[in-house]
Design an enzyme around this catalytic site. Structure first.
Site, PDB file in Angstrom:
ATOM      1  N   GLY A 195      11.958  11.859  31.295  1.00  0.00           N
ATOM      2  CA  GLY A 195      11.591  12.855  32.363  1.00  0.00           C
ATOM      3  C   GLY A 195      10.975  14.045  32.178  1.00  0.00           C
ATOM      4  N   ASP A 237      13.193  17.578  30.025  1.00  0.00           N
ATOM      5  CA  ASP A 237      12.570  17.820  30.688  1.00  0.00           C
ATOM      6  C   ASP A 237      13.333  19.625  31.687  1.00  0.00           C
ATOM      7  OD1 ASP A 237      15.323  16.325  31.270  1.00  0.00           O
ATOM      8  OD2 ASP A 237      13.590  15.085  32.459  1.00  0.00           O
ATOM      9  N   ASP A 284      21.828  20.680  31.175  1.00  0.00           N
ATOM     10  CA  ASP A 284      22.437  20.510  32.464  1.00  0.00           C
ATOM     11  C   ASP A 284      23.484  20.597  31.082  1.00  0.00           C
ATOM     12  OD1 ASP A 284      22.718  17.783  31.792  1.00  0.00           O
ATOM     13  OD2 ASP A 284      22.376  18.377  33.753  1.00  0.00           O
ATOM     14  N   ARG A 303       9.016  10.974  39.963  1.00  0.00           N
ATOM     15  CA  ARG A 303       8.779  12.201  38.538  1.00  0.00           C
ATOM     16  C   ARG A 303       7.729  12.837  39.124  1.00  0.00           C
ATOM     17  NH1 ARG A 303      11.962  10.784  34.247  1.00  0.00           N
ATOM     18  NH2 ARG A 303      13.641   8.087  34.575  1.00  0.00           N
TER      19      ARG A 303
END
Length: 182
Positions: free
Chosen positions: A50, A105, A108, A170
């Site tokens: 990512g 990236d 969370d 992506r």
């Protein structure tokens, strides 16, 4: 008219345009440049897959000598974190006594970051800092400081600029958010 794209079974609309992404990447690079000026050759450690677009744009804006390396972790299935982190590709070379800047990236829950920092700490680096394009403070459950968060967002599921939905999306230059289901 708003552009809607489809990835697998979901529809997405633009949430953050590419120009805004470039602004926040520039701002976080400026902070890193200030903080690491004069430090001996830090290592930027990109977390694949990512972070590849963010990592590339960020490193082009870094104004000091550095090294780059990559690791690969996995903790997502579909649109949700599995809560289990699996190391897939490890770090090559010694990091003892080195300053490490982990480039993610998105952060969370923090499970991946906690796993990464625990693994890196075993190798006795001088420091480990986290740099992420997106930080979801409402989801974050760990105590590790996120020193370089380019942008805070809510709990939306996003794709683009390196982030994917089951491997799709992506390559999008903008960030898209999931919209109504069909």
């Amino acid at each position: 008219m708003e552009q809607i794209i489809r990835l697998h079974d979901k529809r997405f609309k633009v949430m953050i345009p590419a120009a805004r992404i470039d602004e926040v990447v520039e701002a976080v690079a400026e902070r890193i440049n200030r903080d690491y000026a004069g430090k001996e050759t830090p290592i930027f450690l990109g977390v694949l897959n990512g972070s590849f677009m963010f990592f590339s744009d960020l490193i082009k804006k870094i104004e000091f000598n550095s090294e780059i390396s990559f690791v690969k972790l996995a903790s997502y299935a579909g649109t949700a974190s599995t809560g289990e982190v699996r190391s897939l590709i490890g770090l090559n070379g010694s990091i003892e006594g080195r300053h490490i800047i982990v480039v993610e990236d998105i952060v969370d829950t923090g499970e991946s970051i906690a796993h990464m920092v625990a693994e890196l700490t075993k190798h006795r680096p001088a420091s480990v800092e986290i740099c992420t394009l997106f930080f979801k403070p409402a989801s974050y459950r760990k105590q590790i400081p996120i020193r370089y968060a380019a942008m805070e967002i809510g709990n939306e599921f996003i794709v683009g600029y390196g982030l994917d939905y089951d491997q799709l999306g992506r390559s999008l230059k903008d960030i898209y958010v999931v919209t109504e289901e069909e």
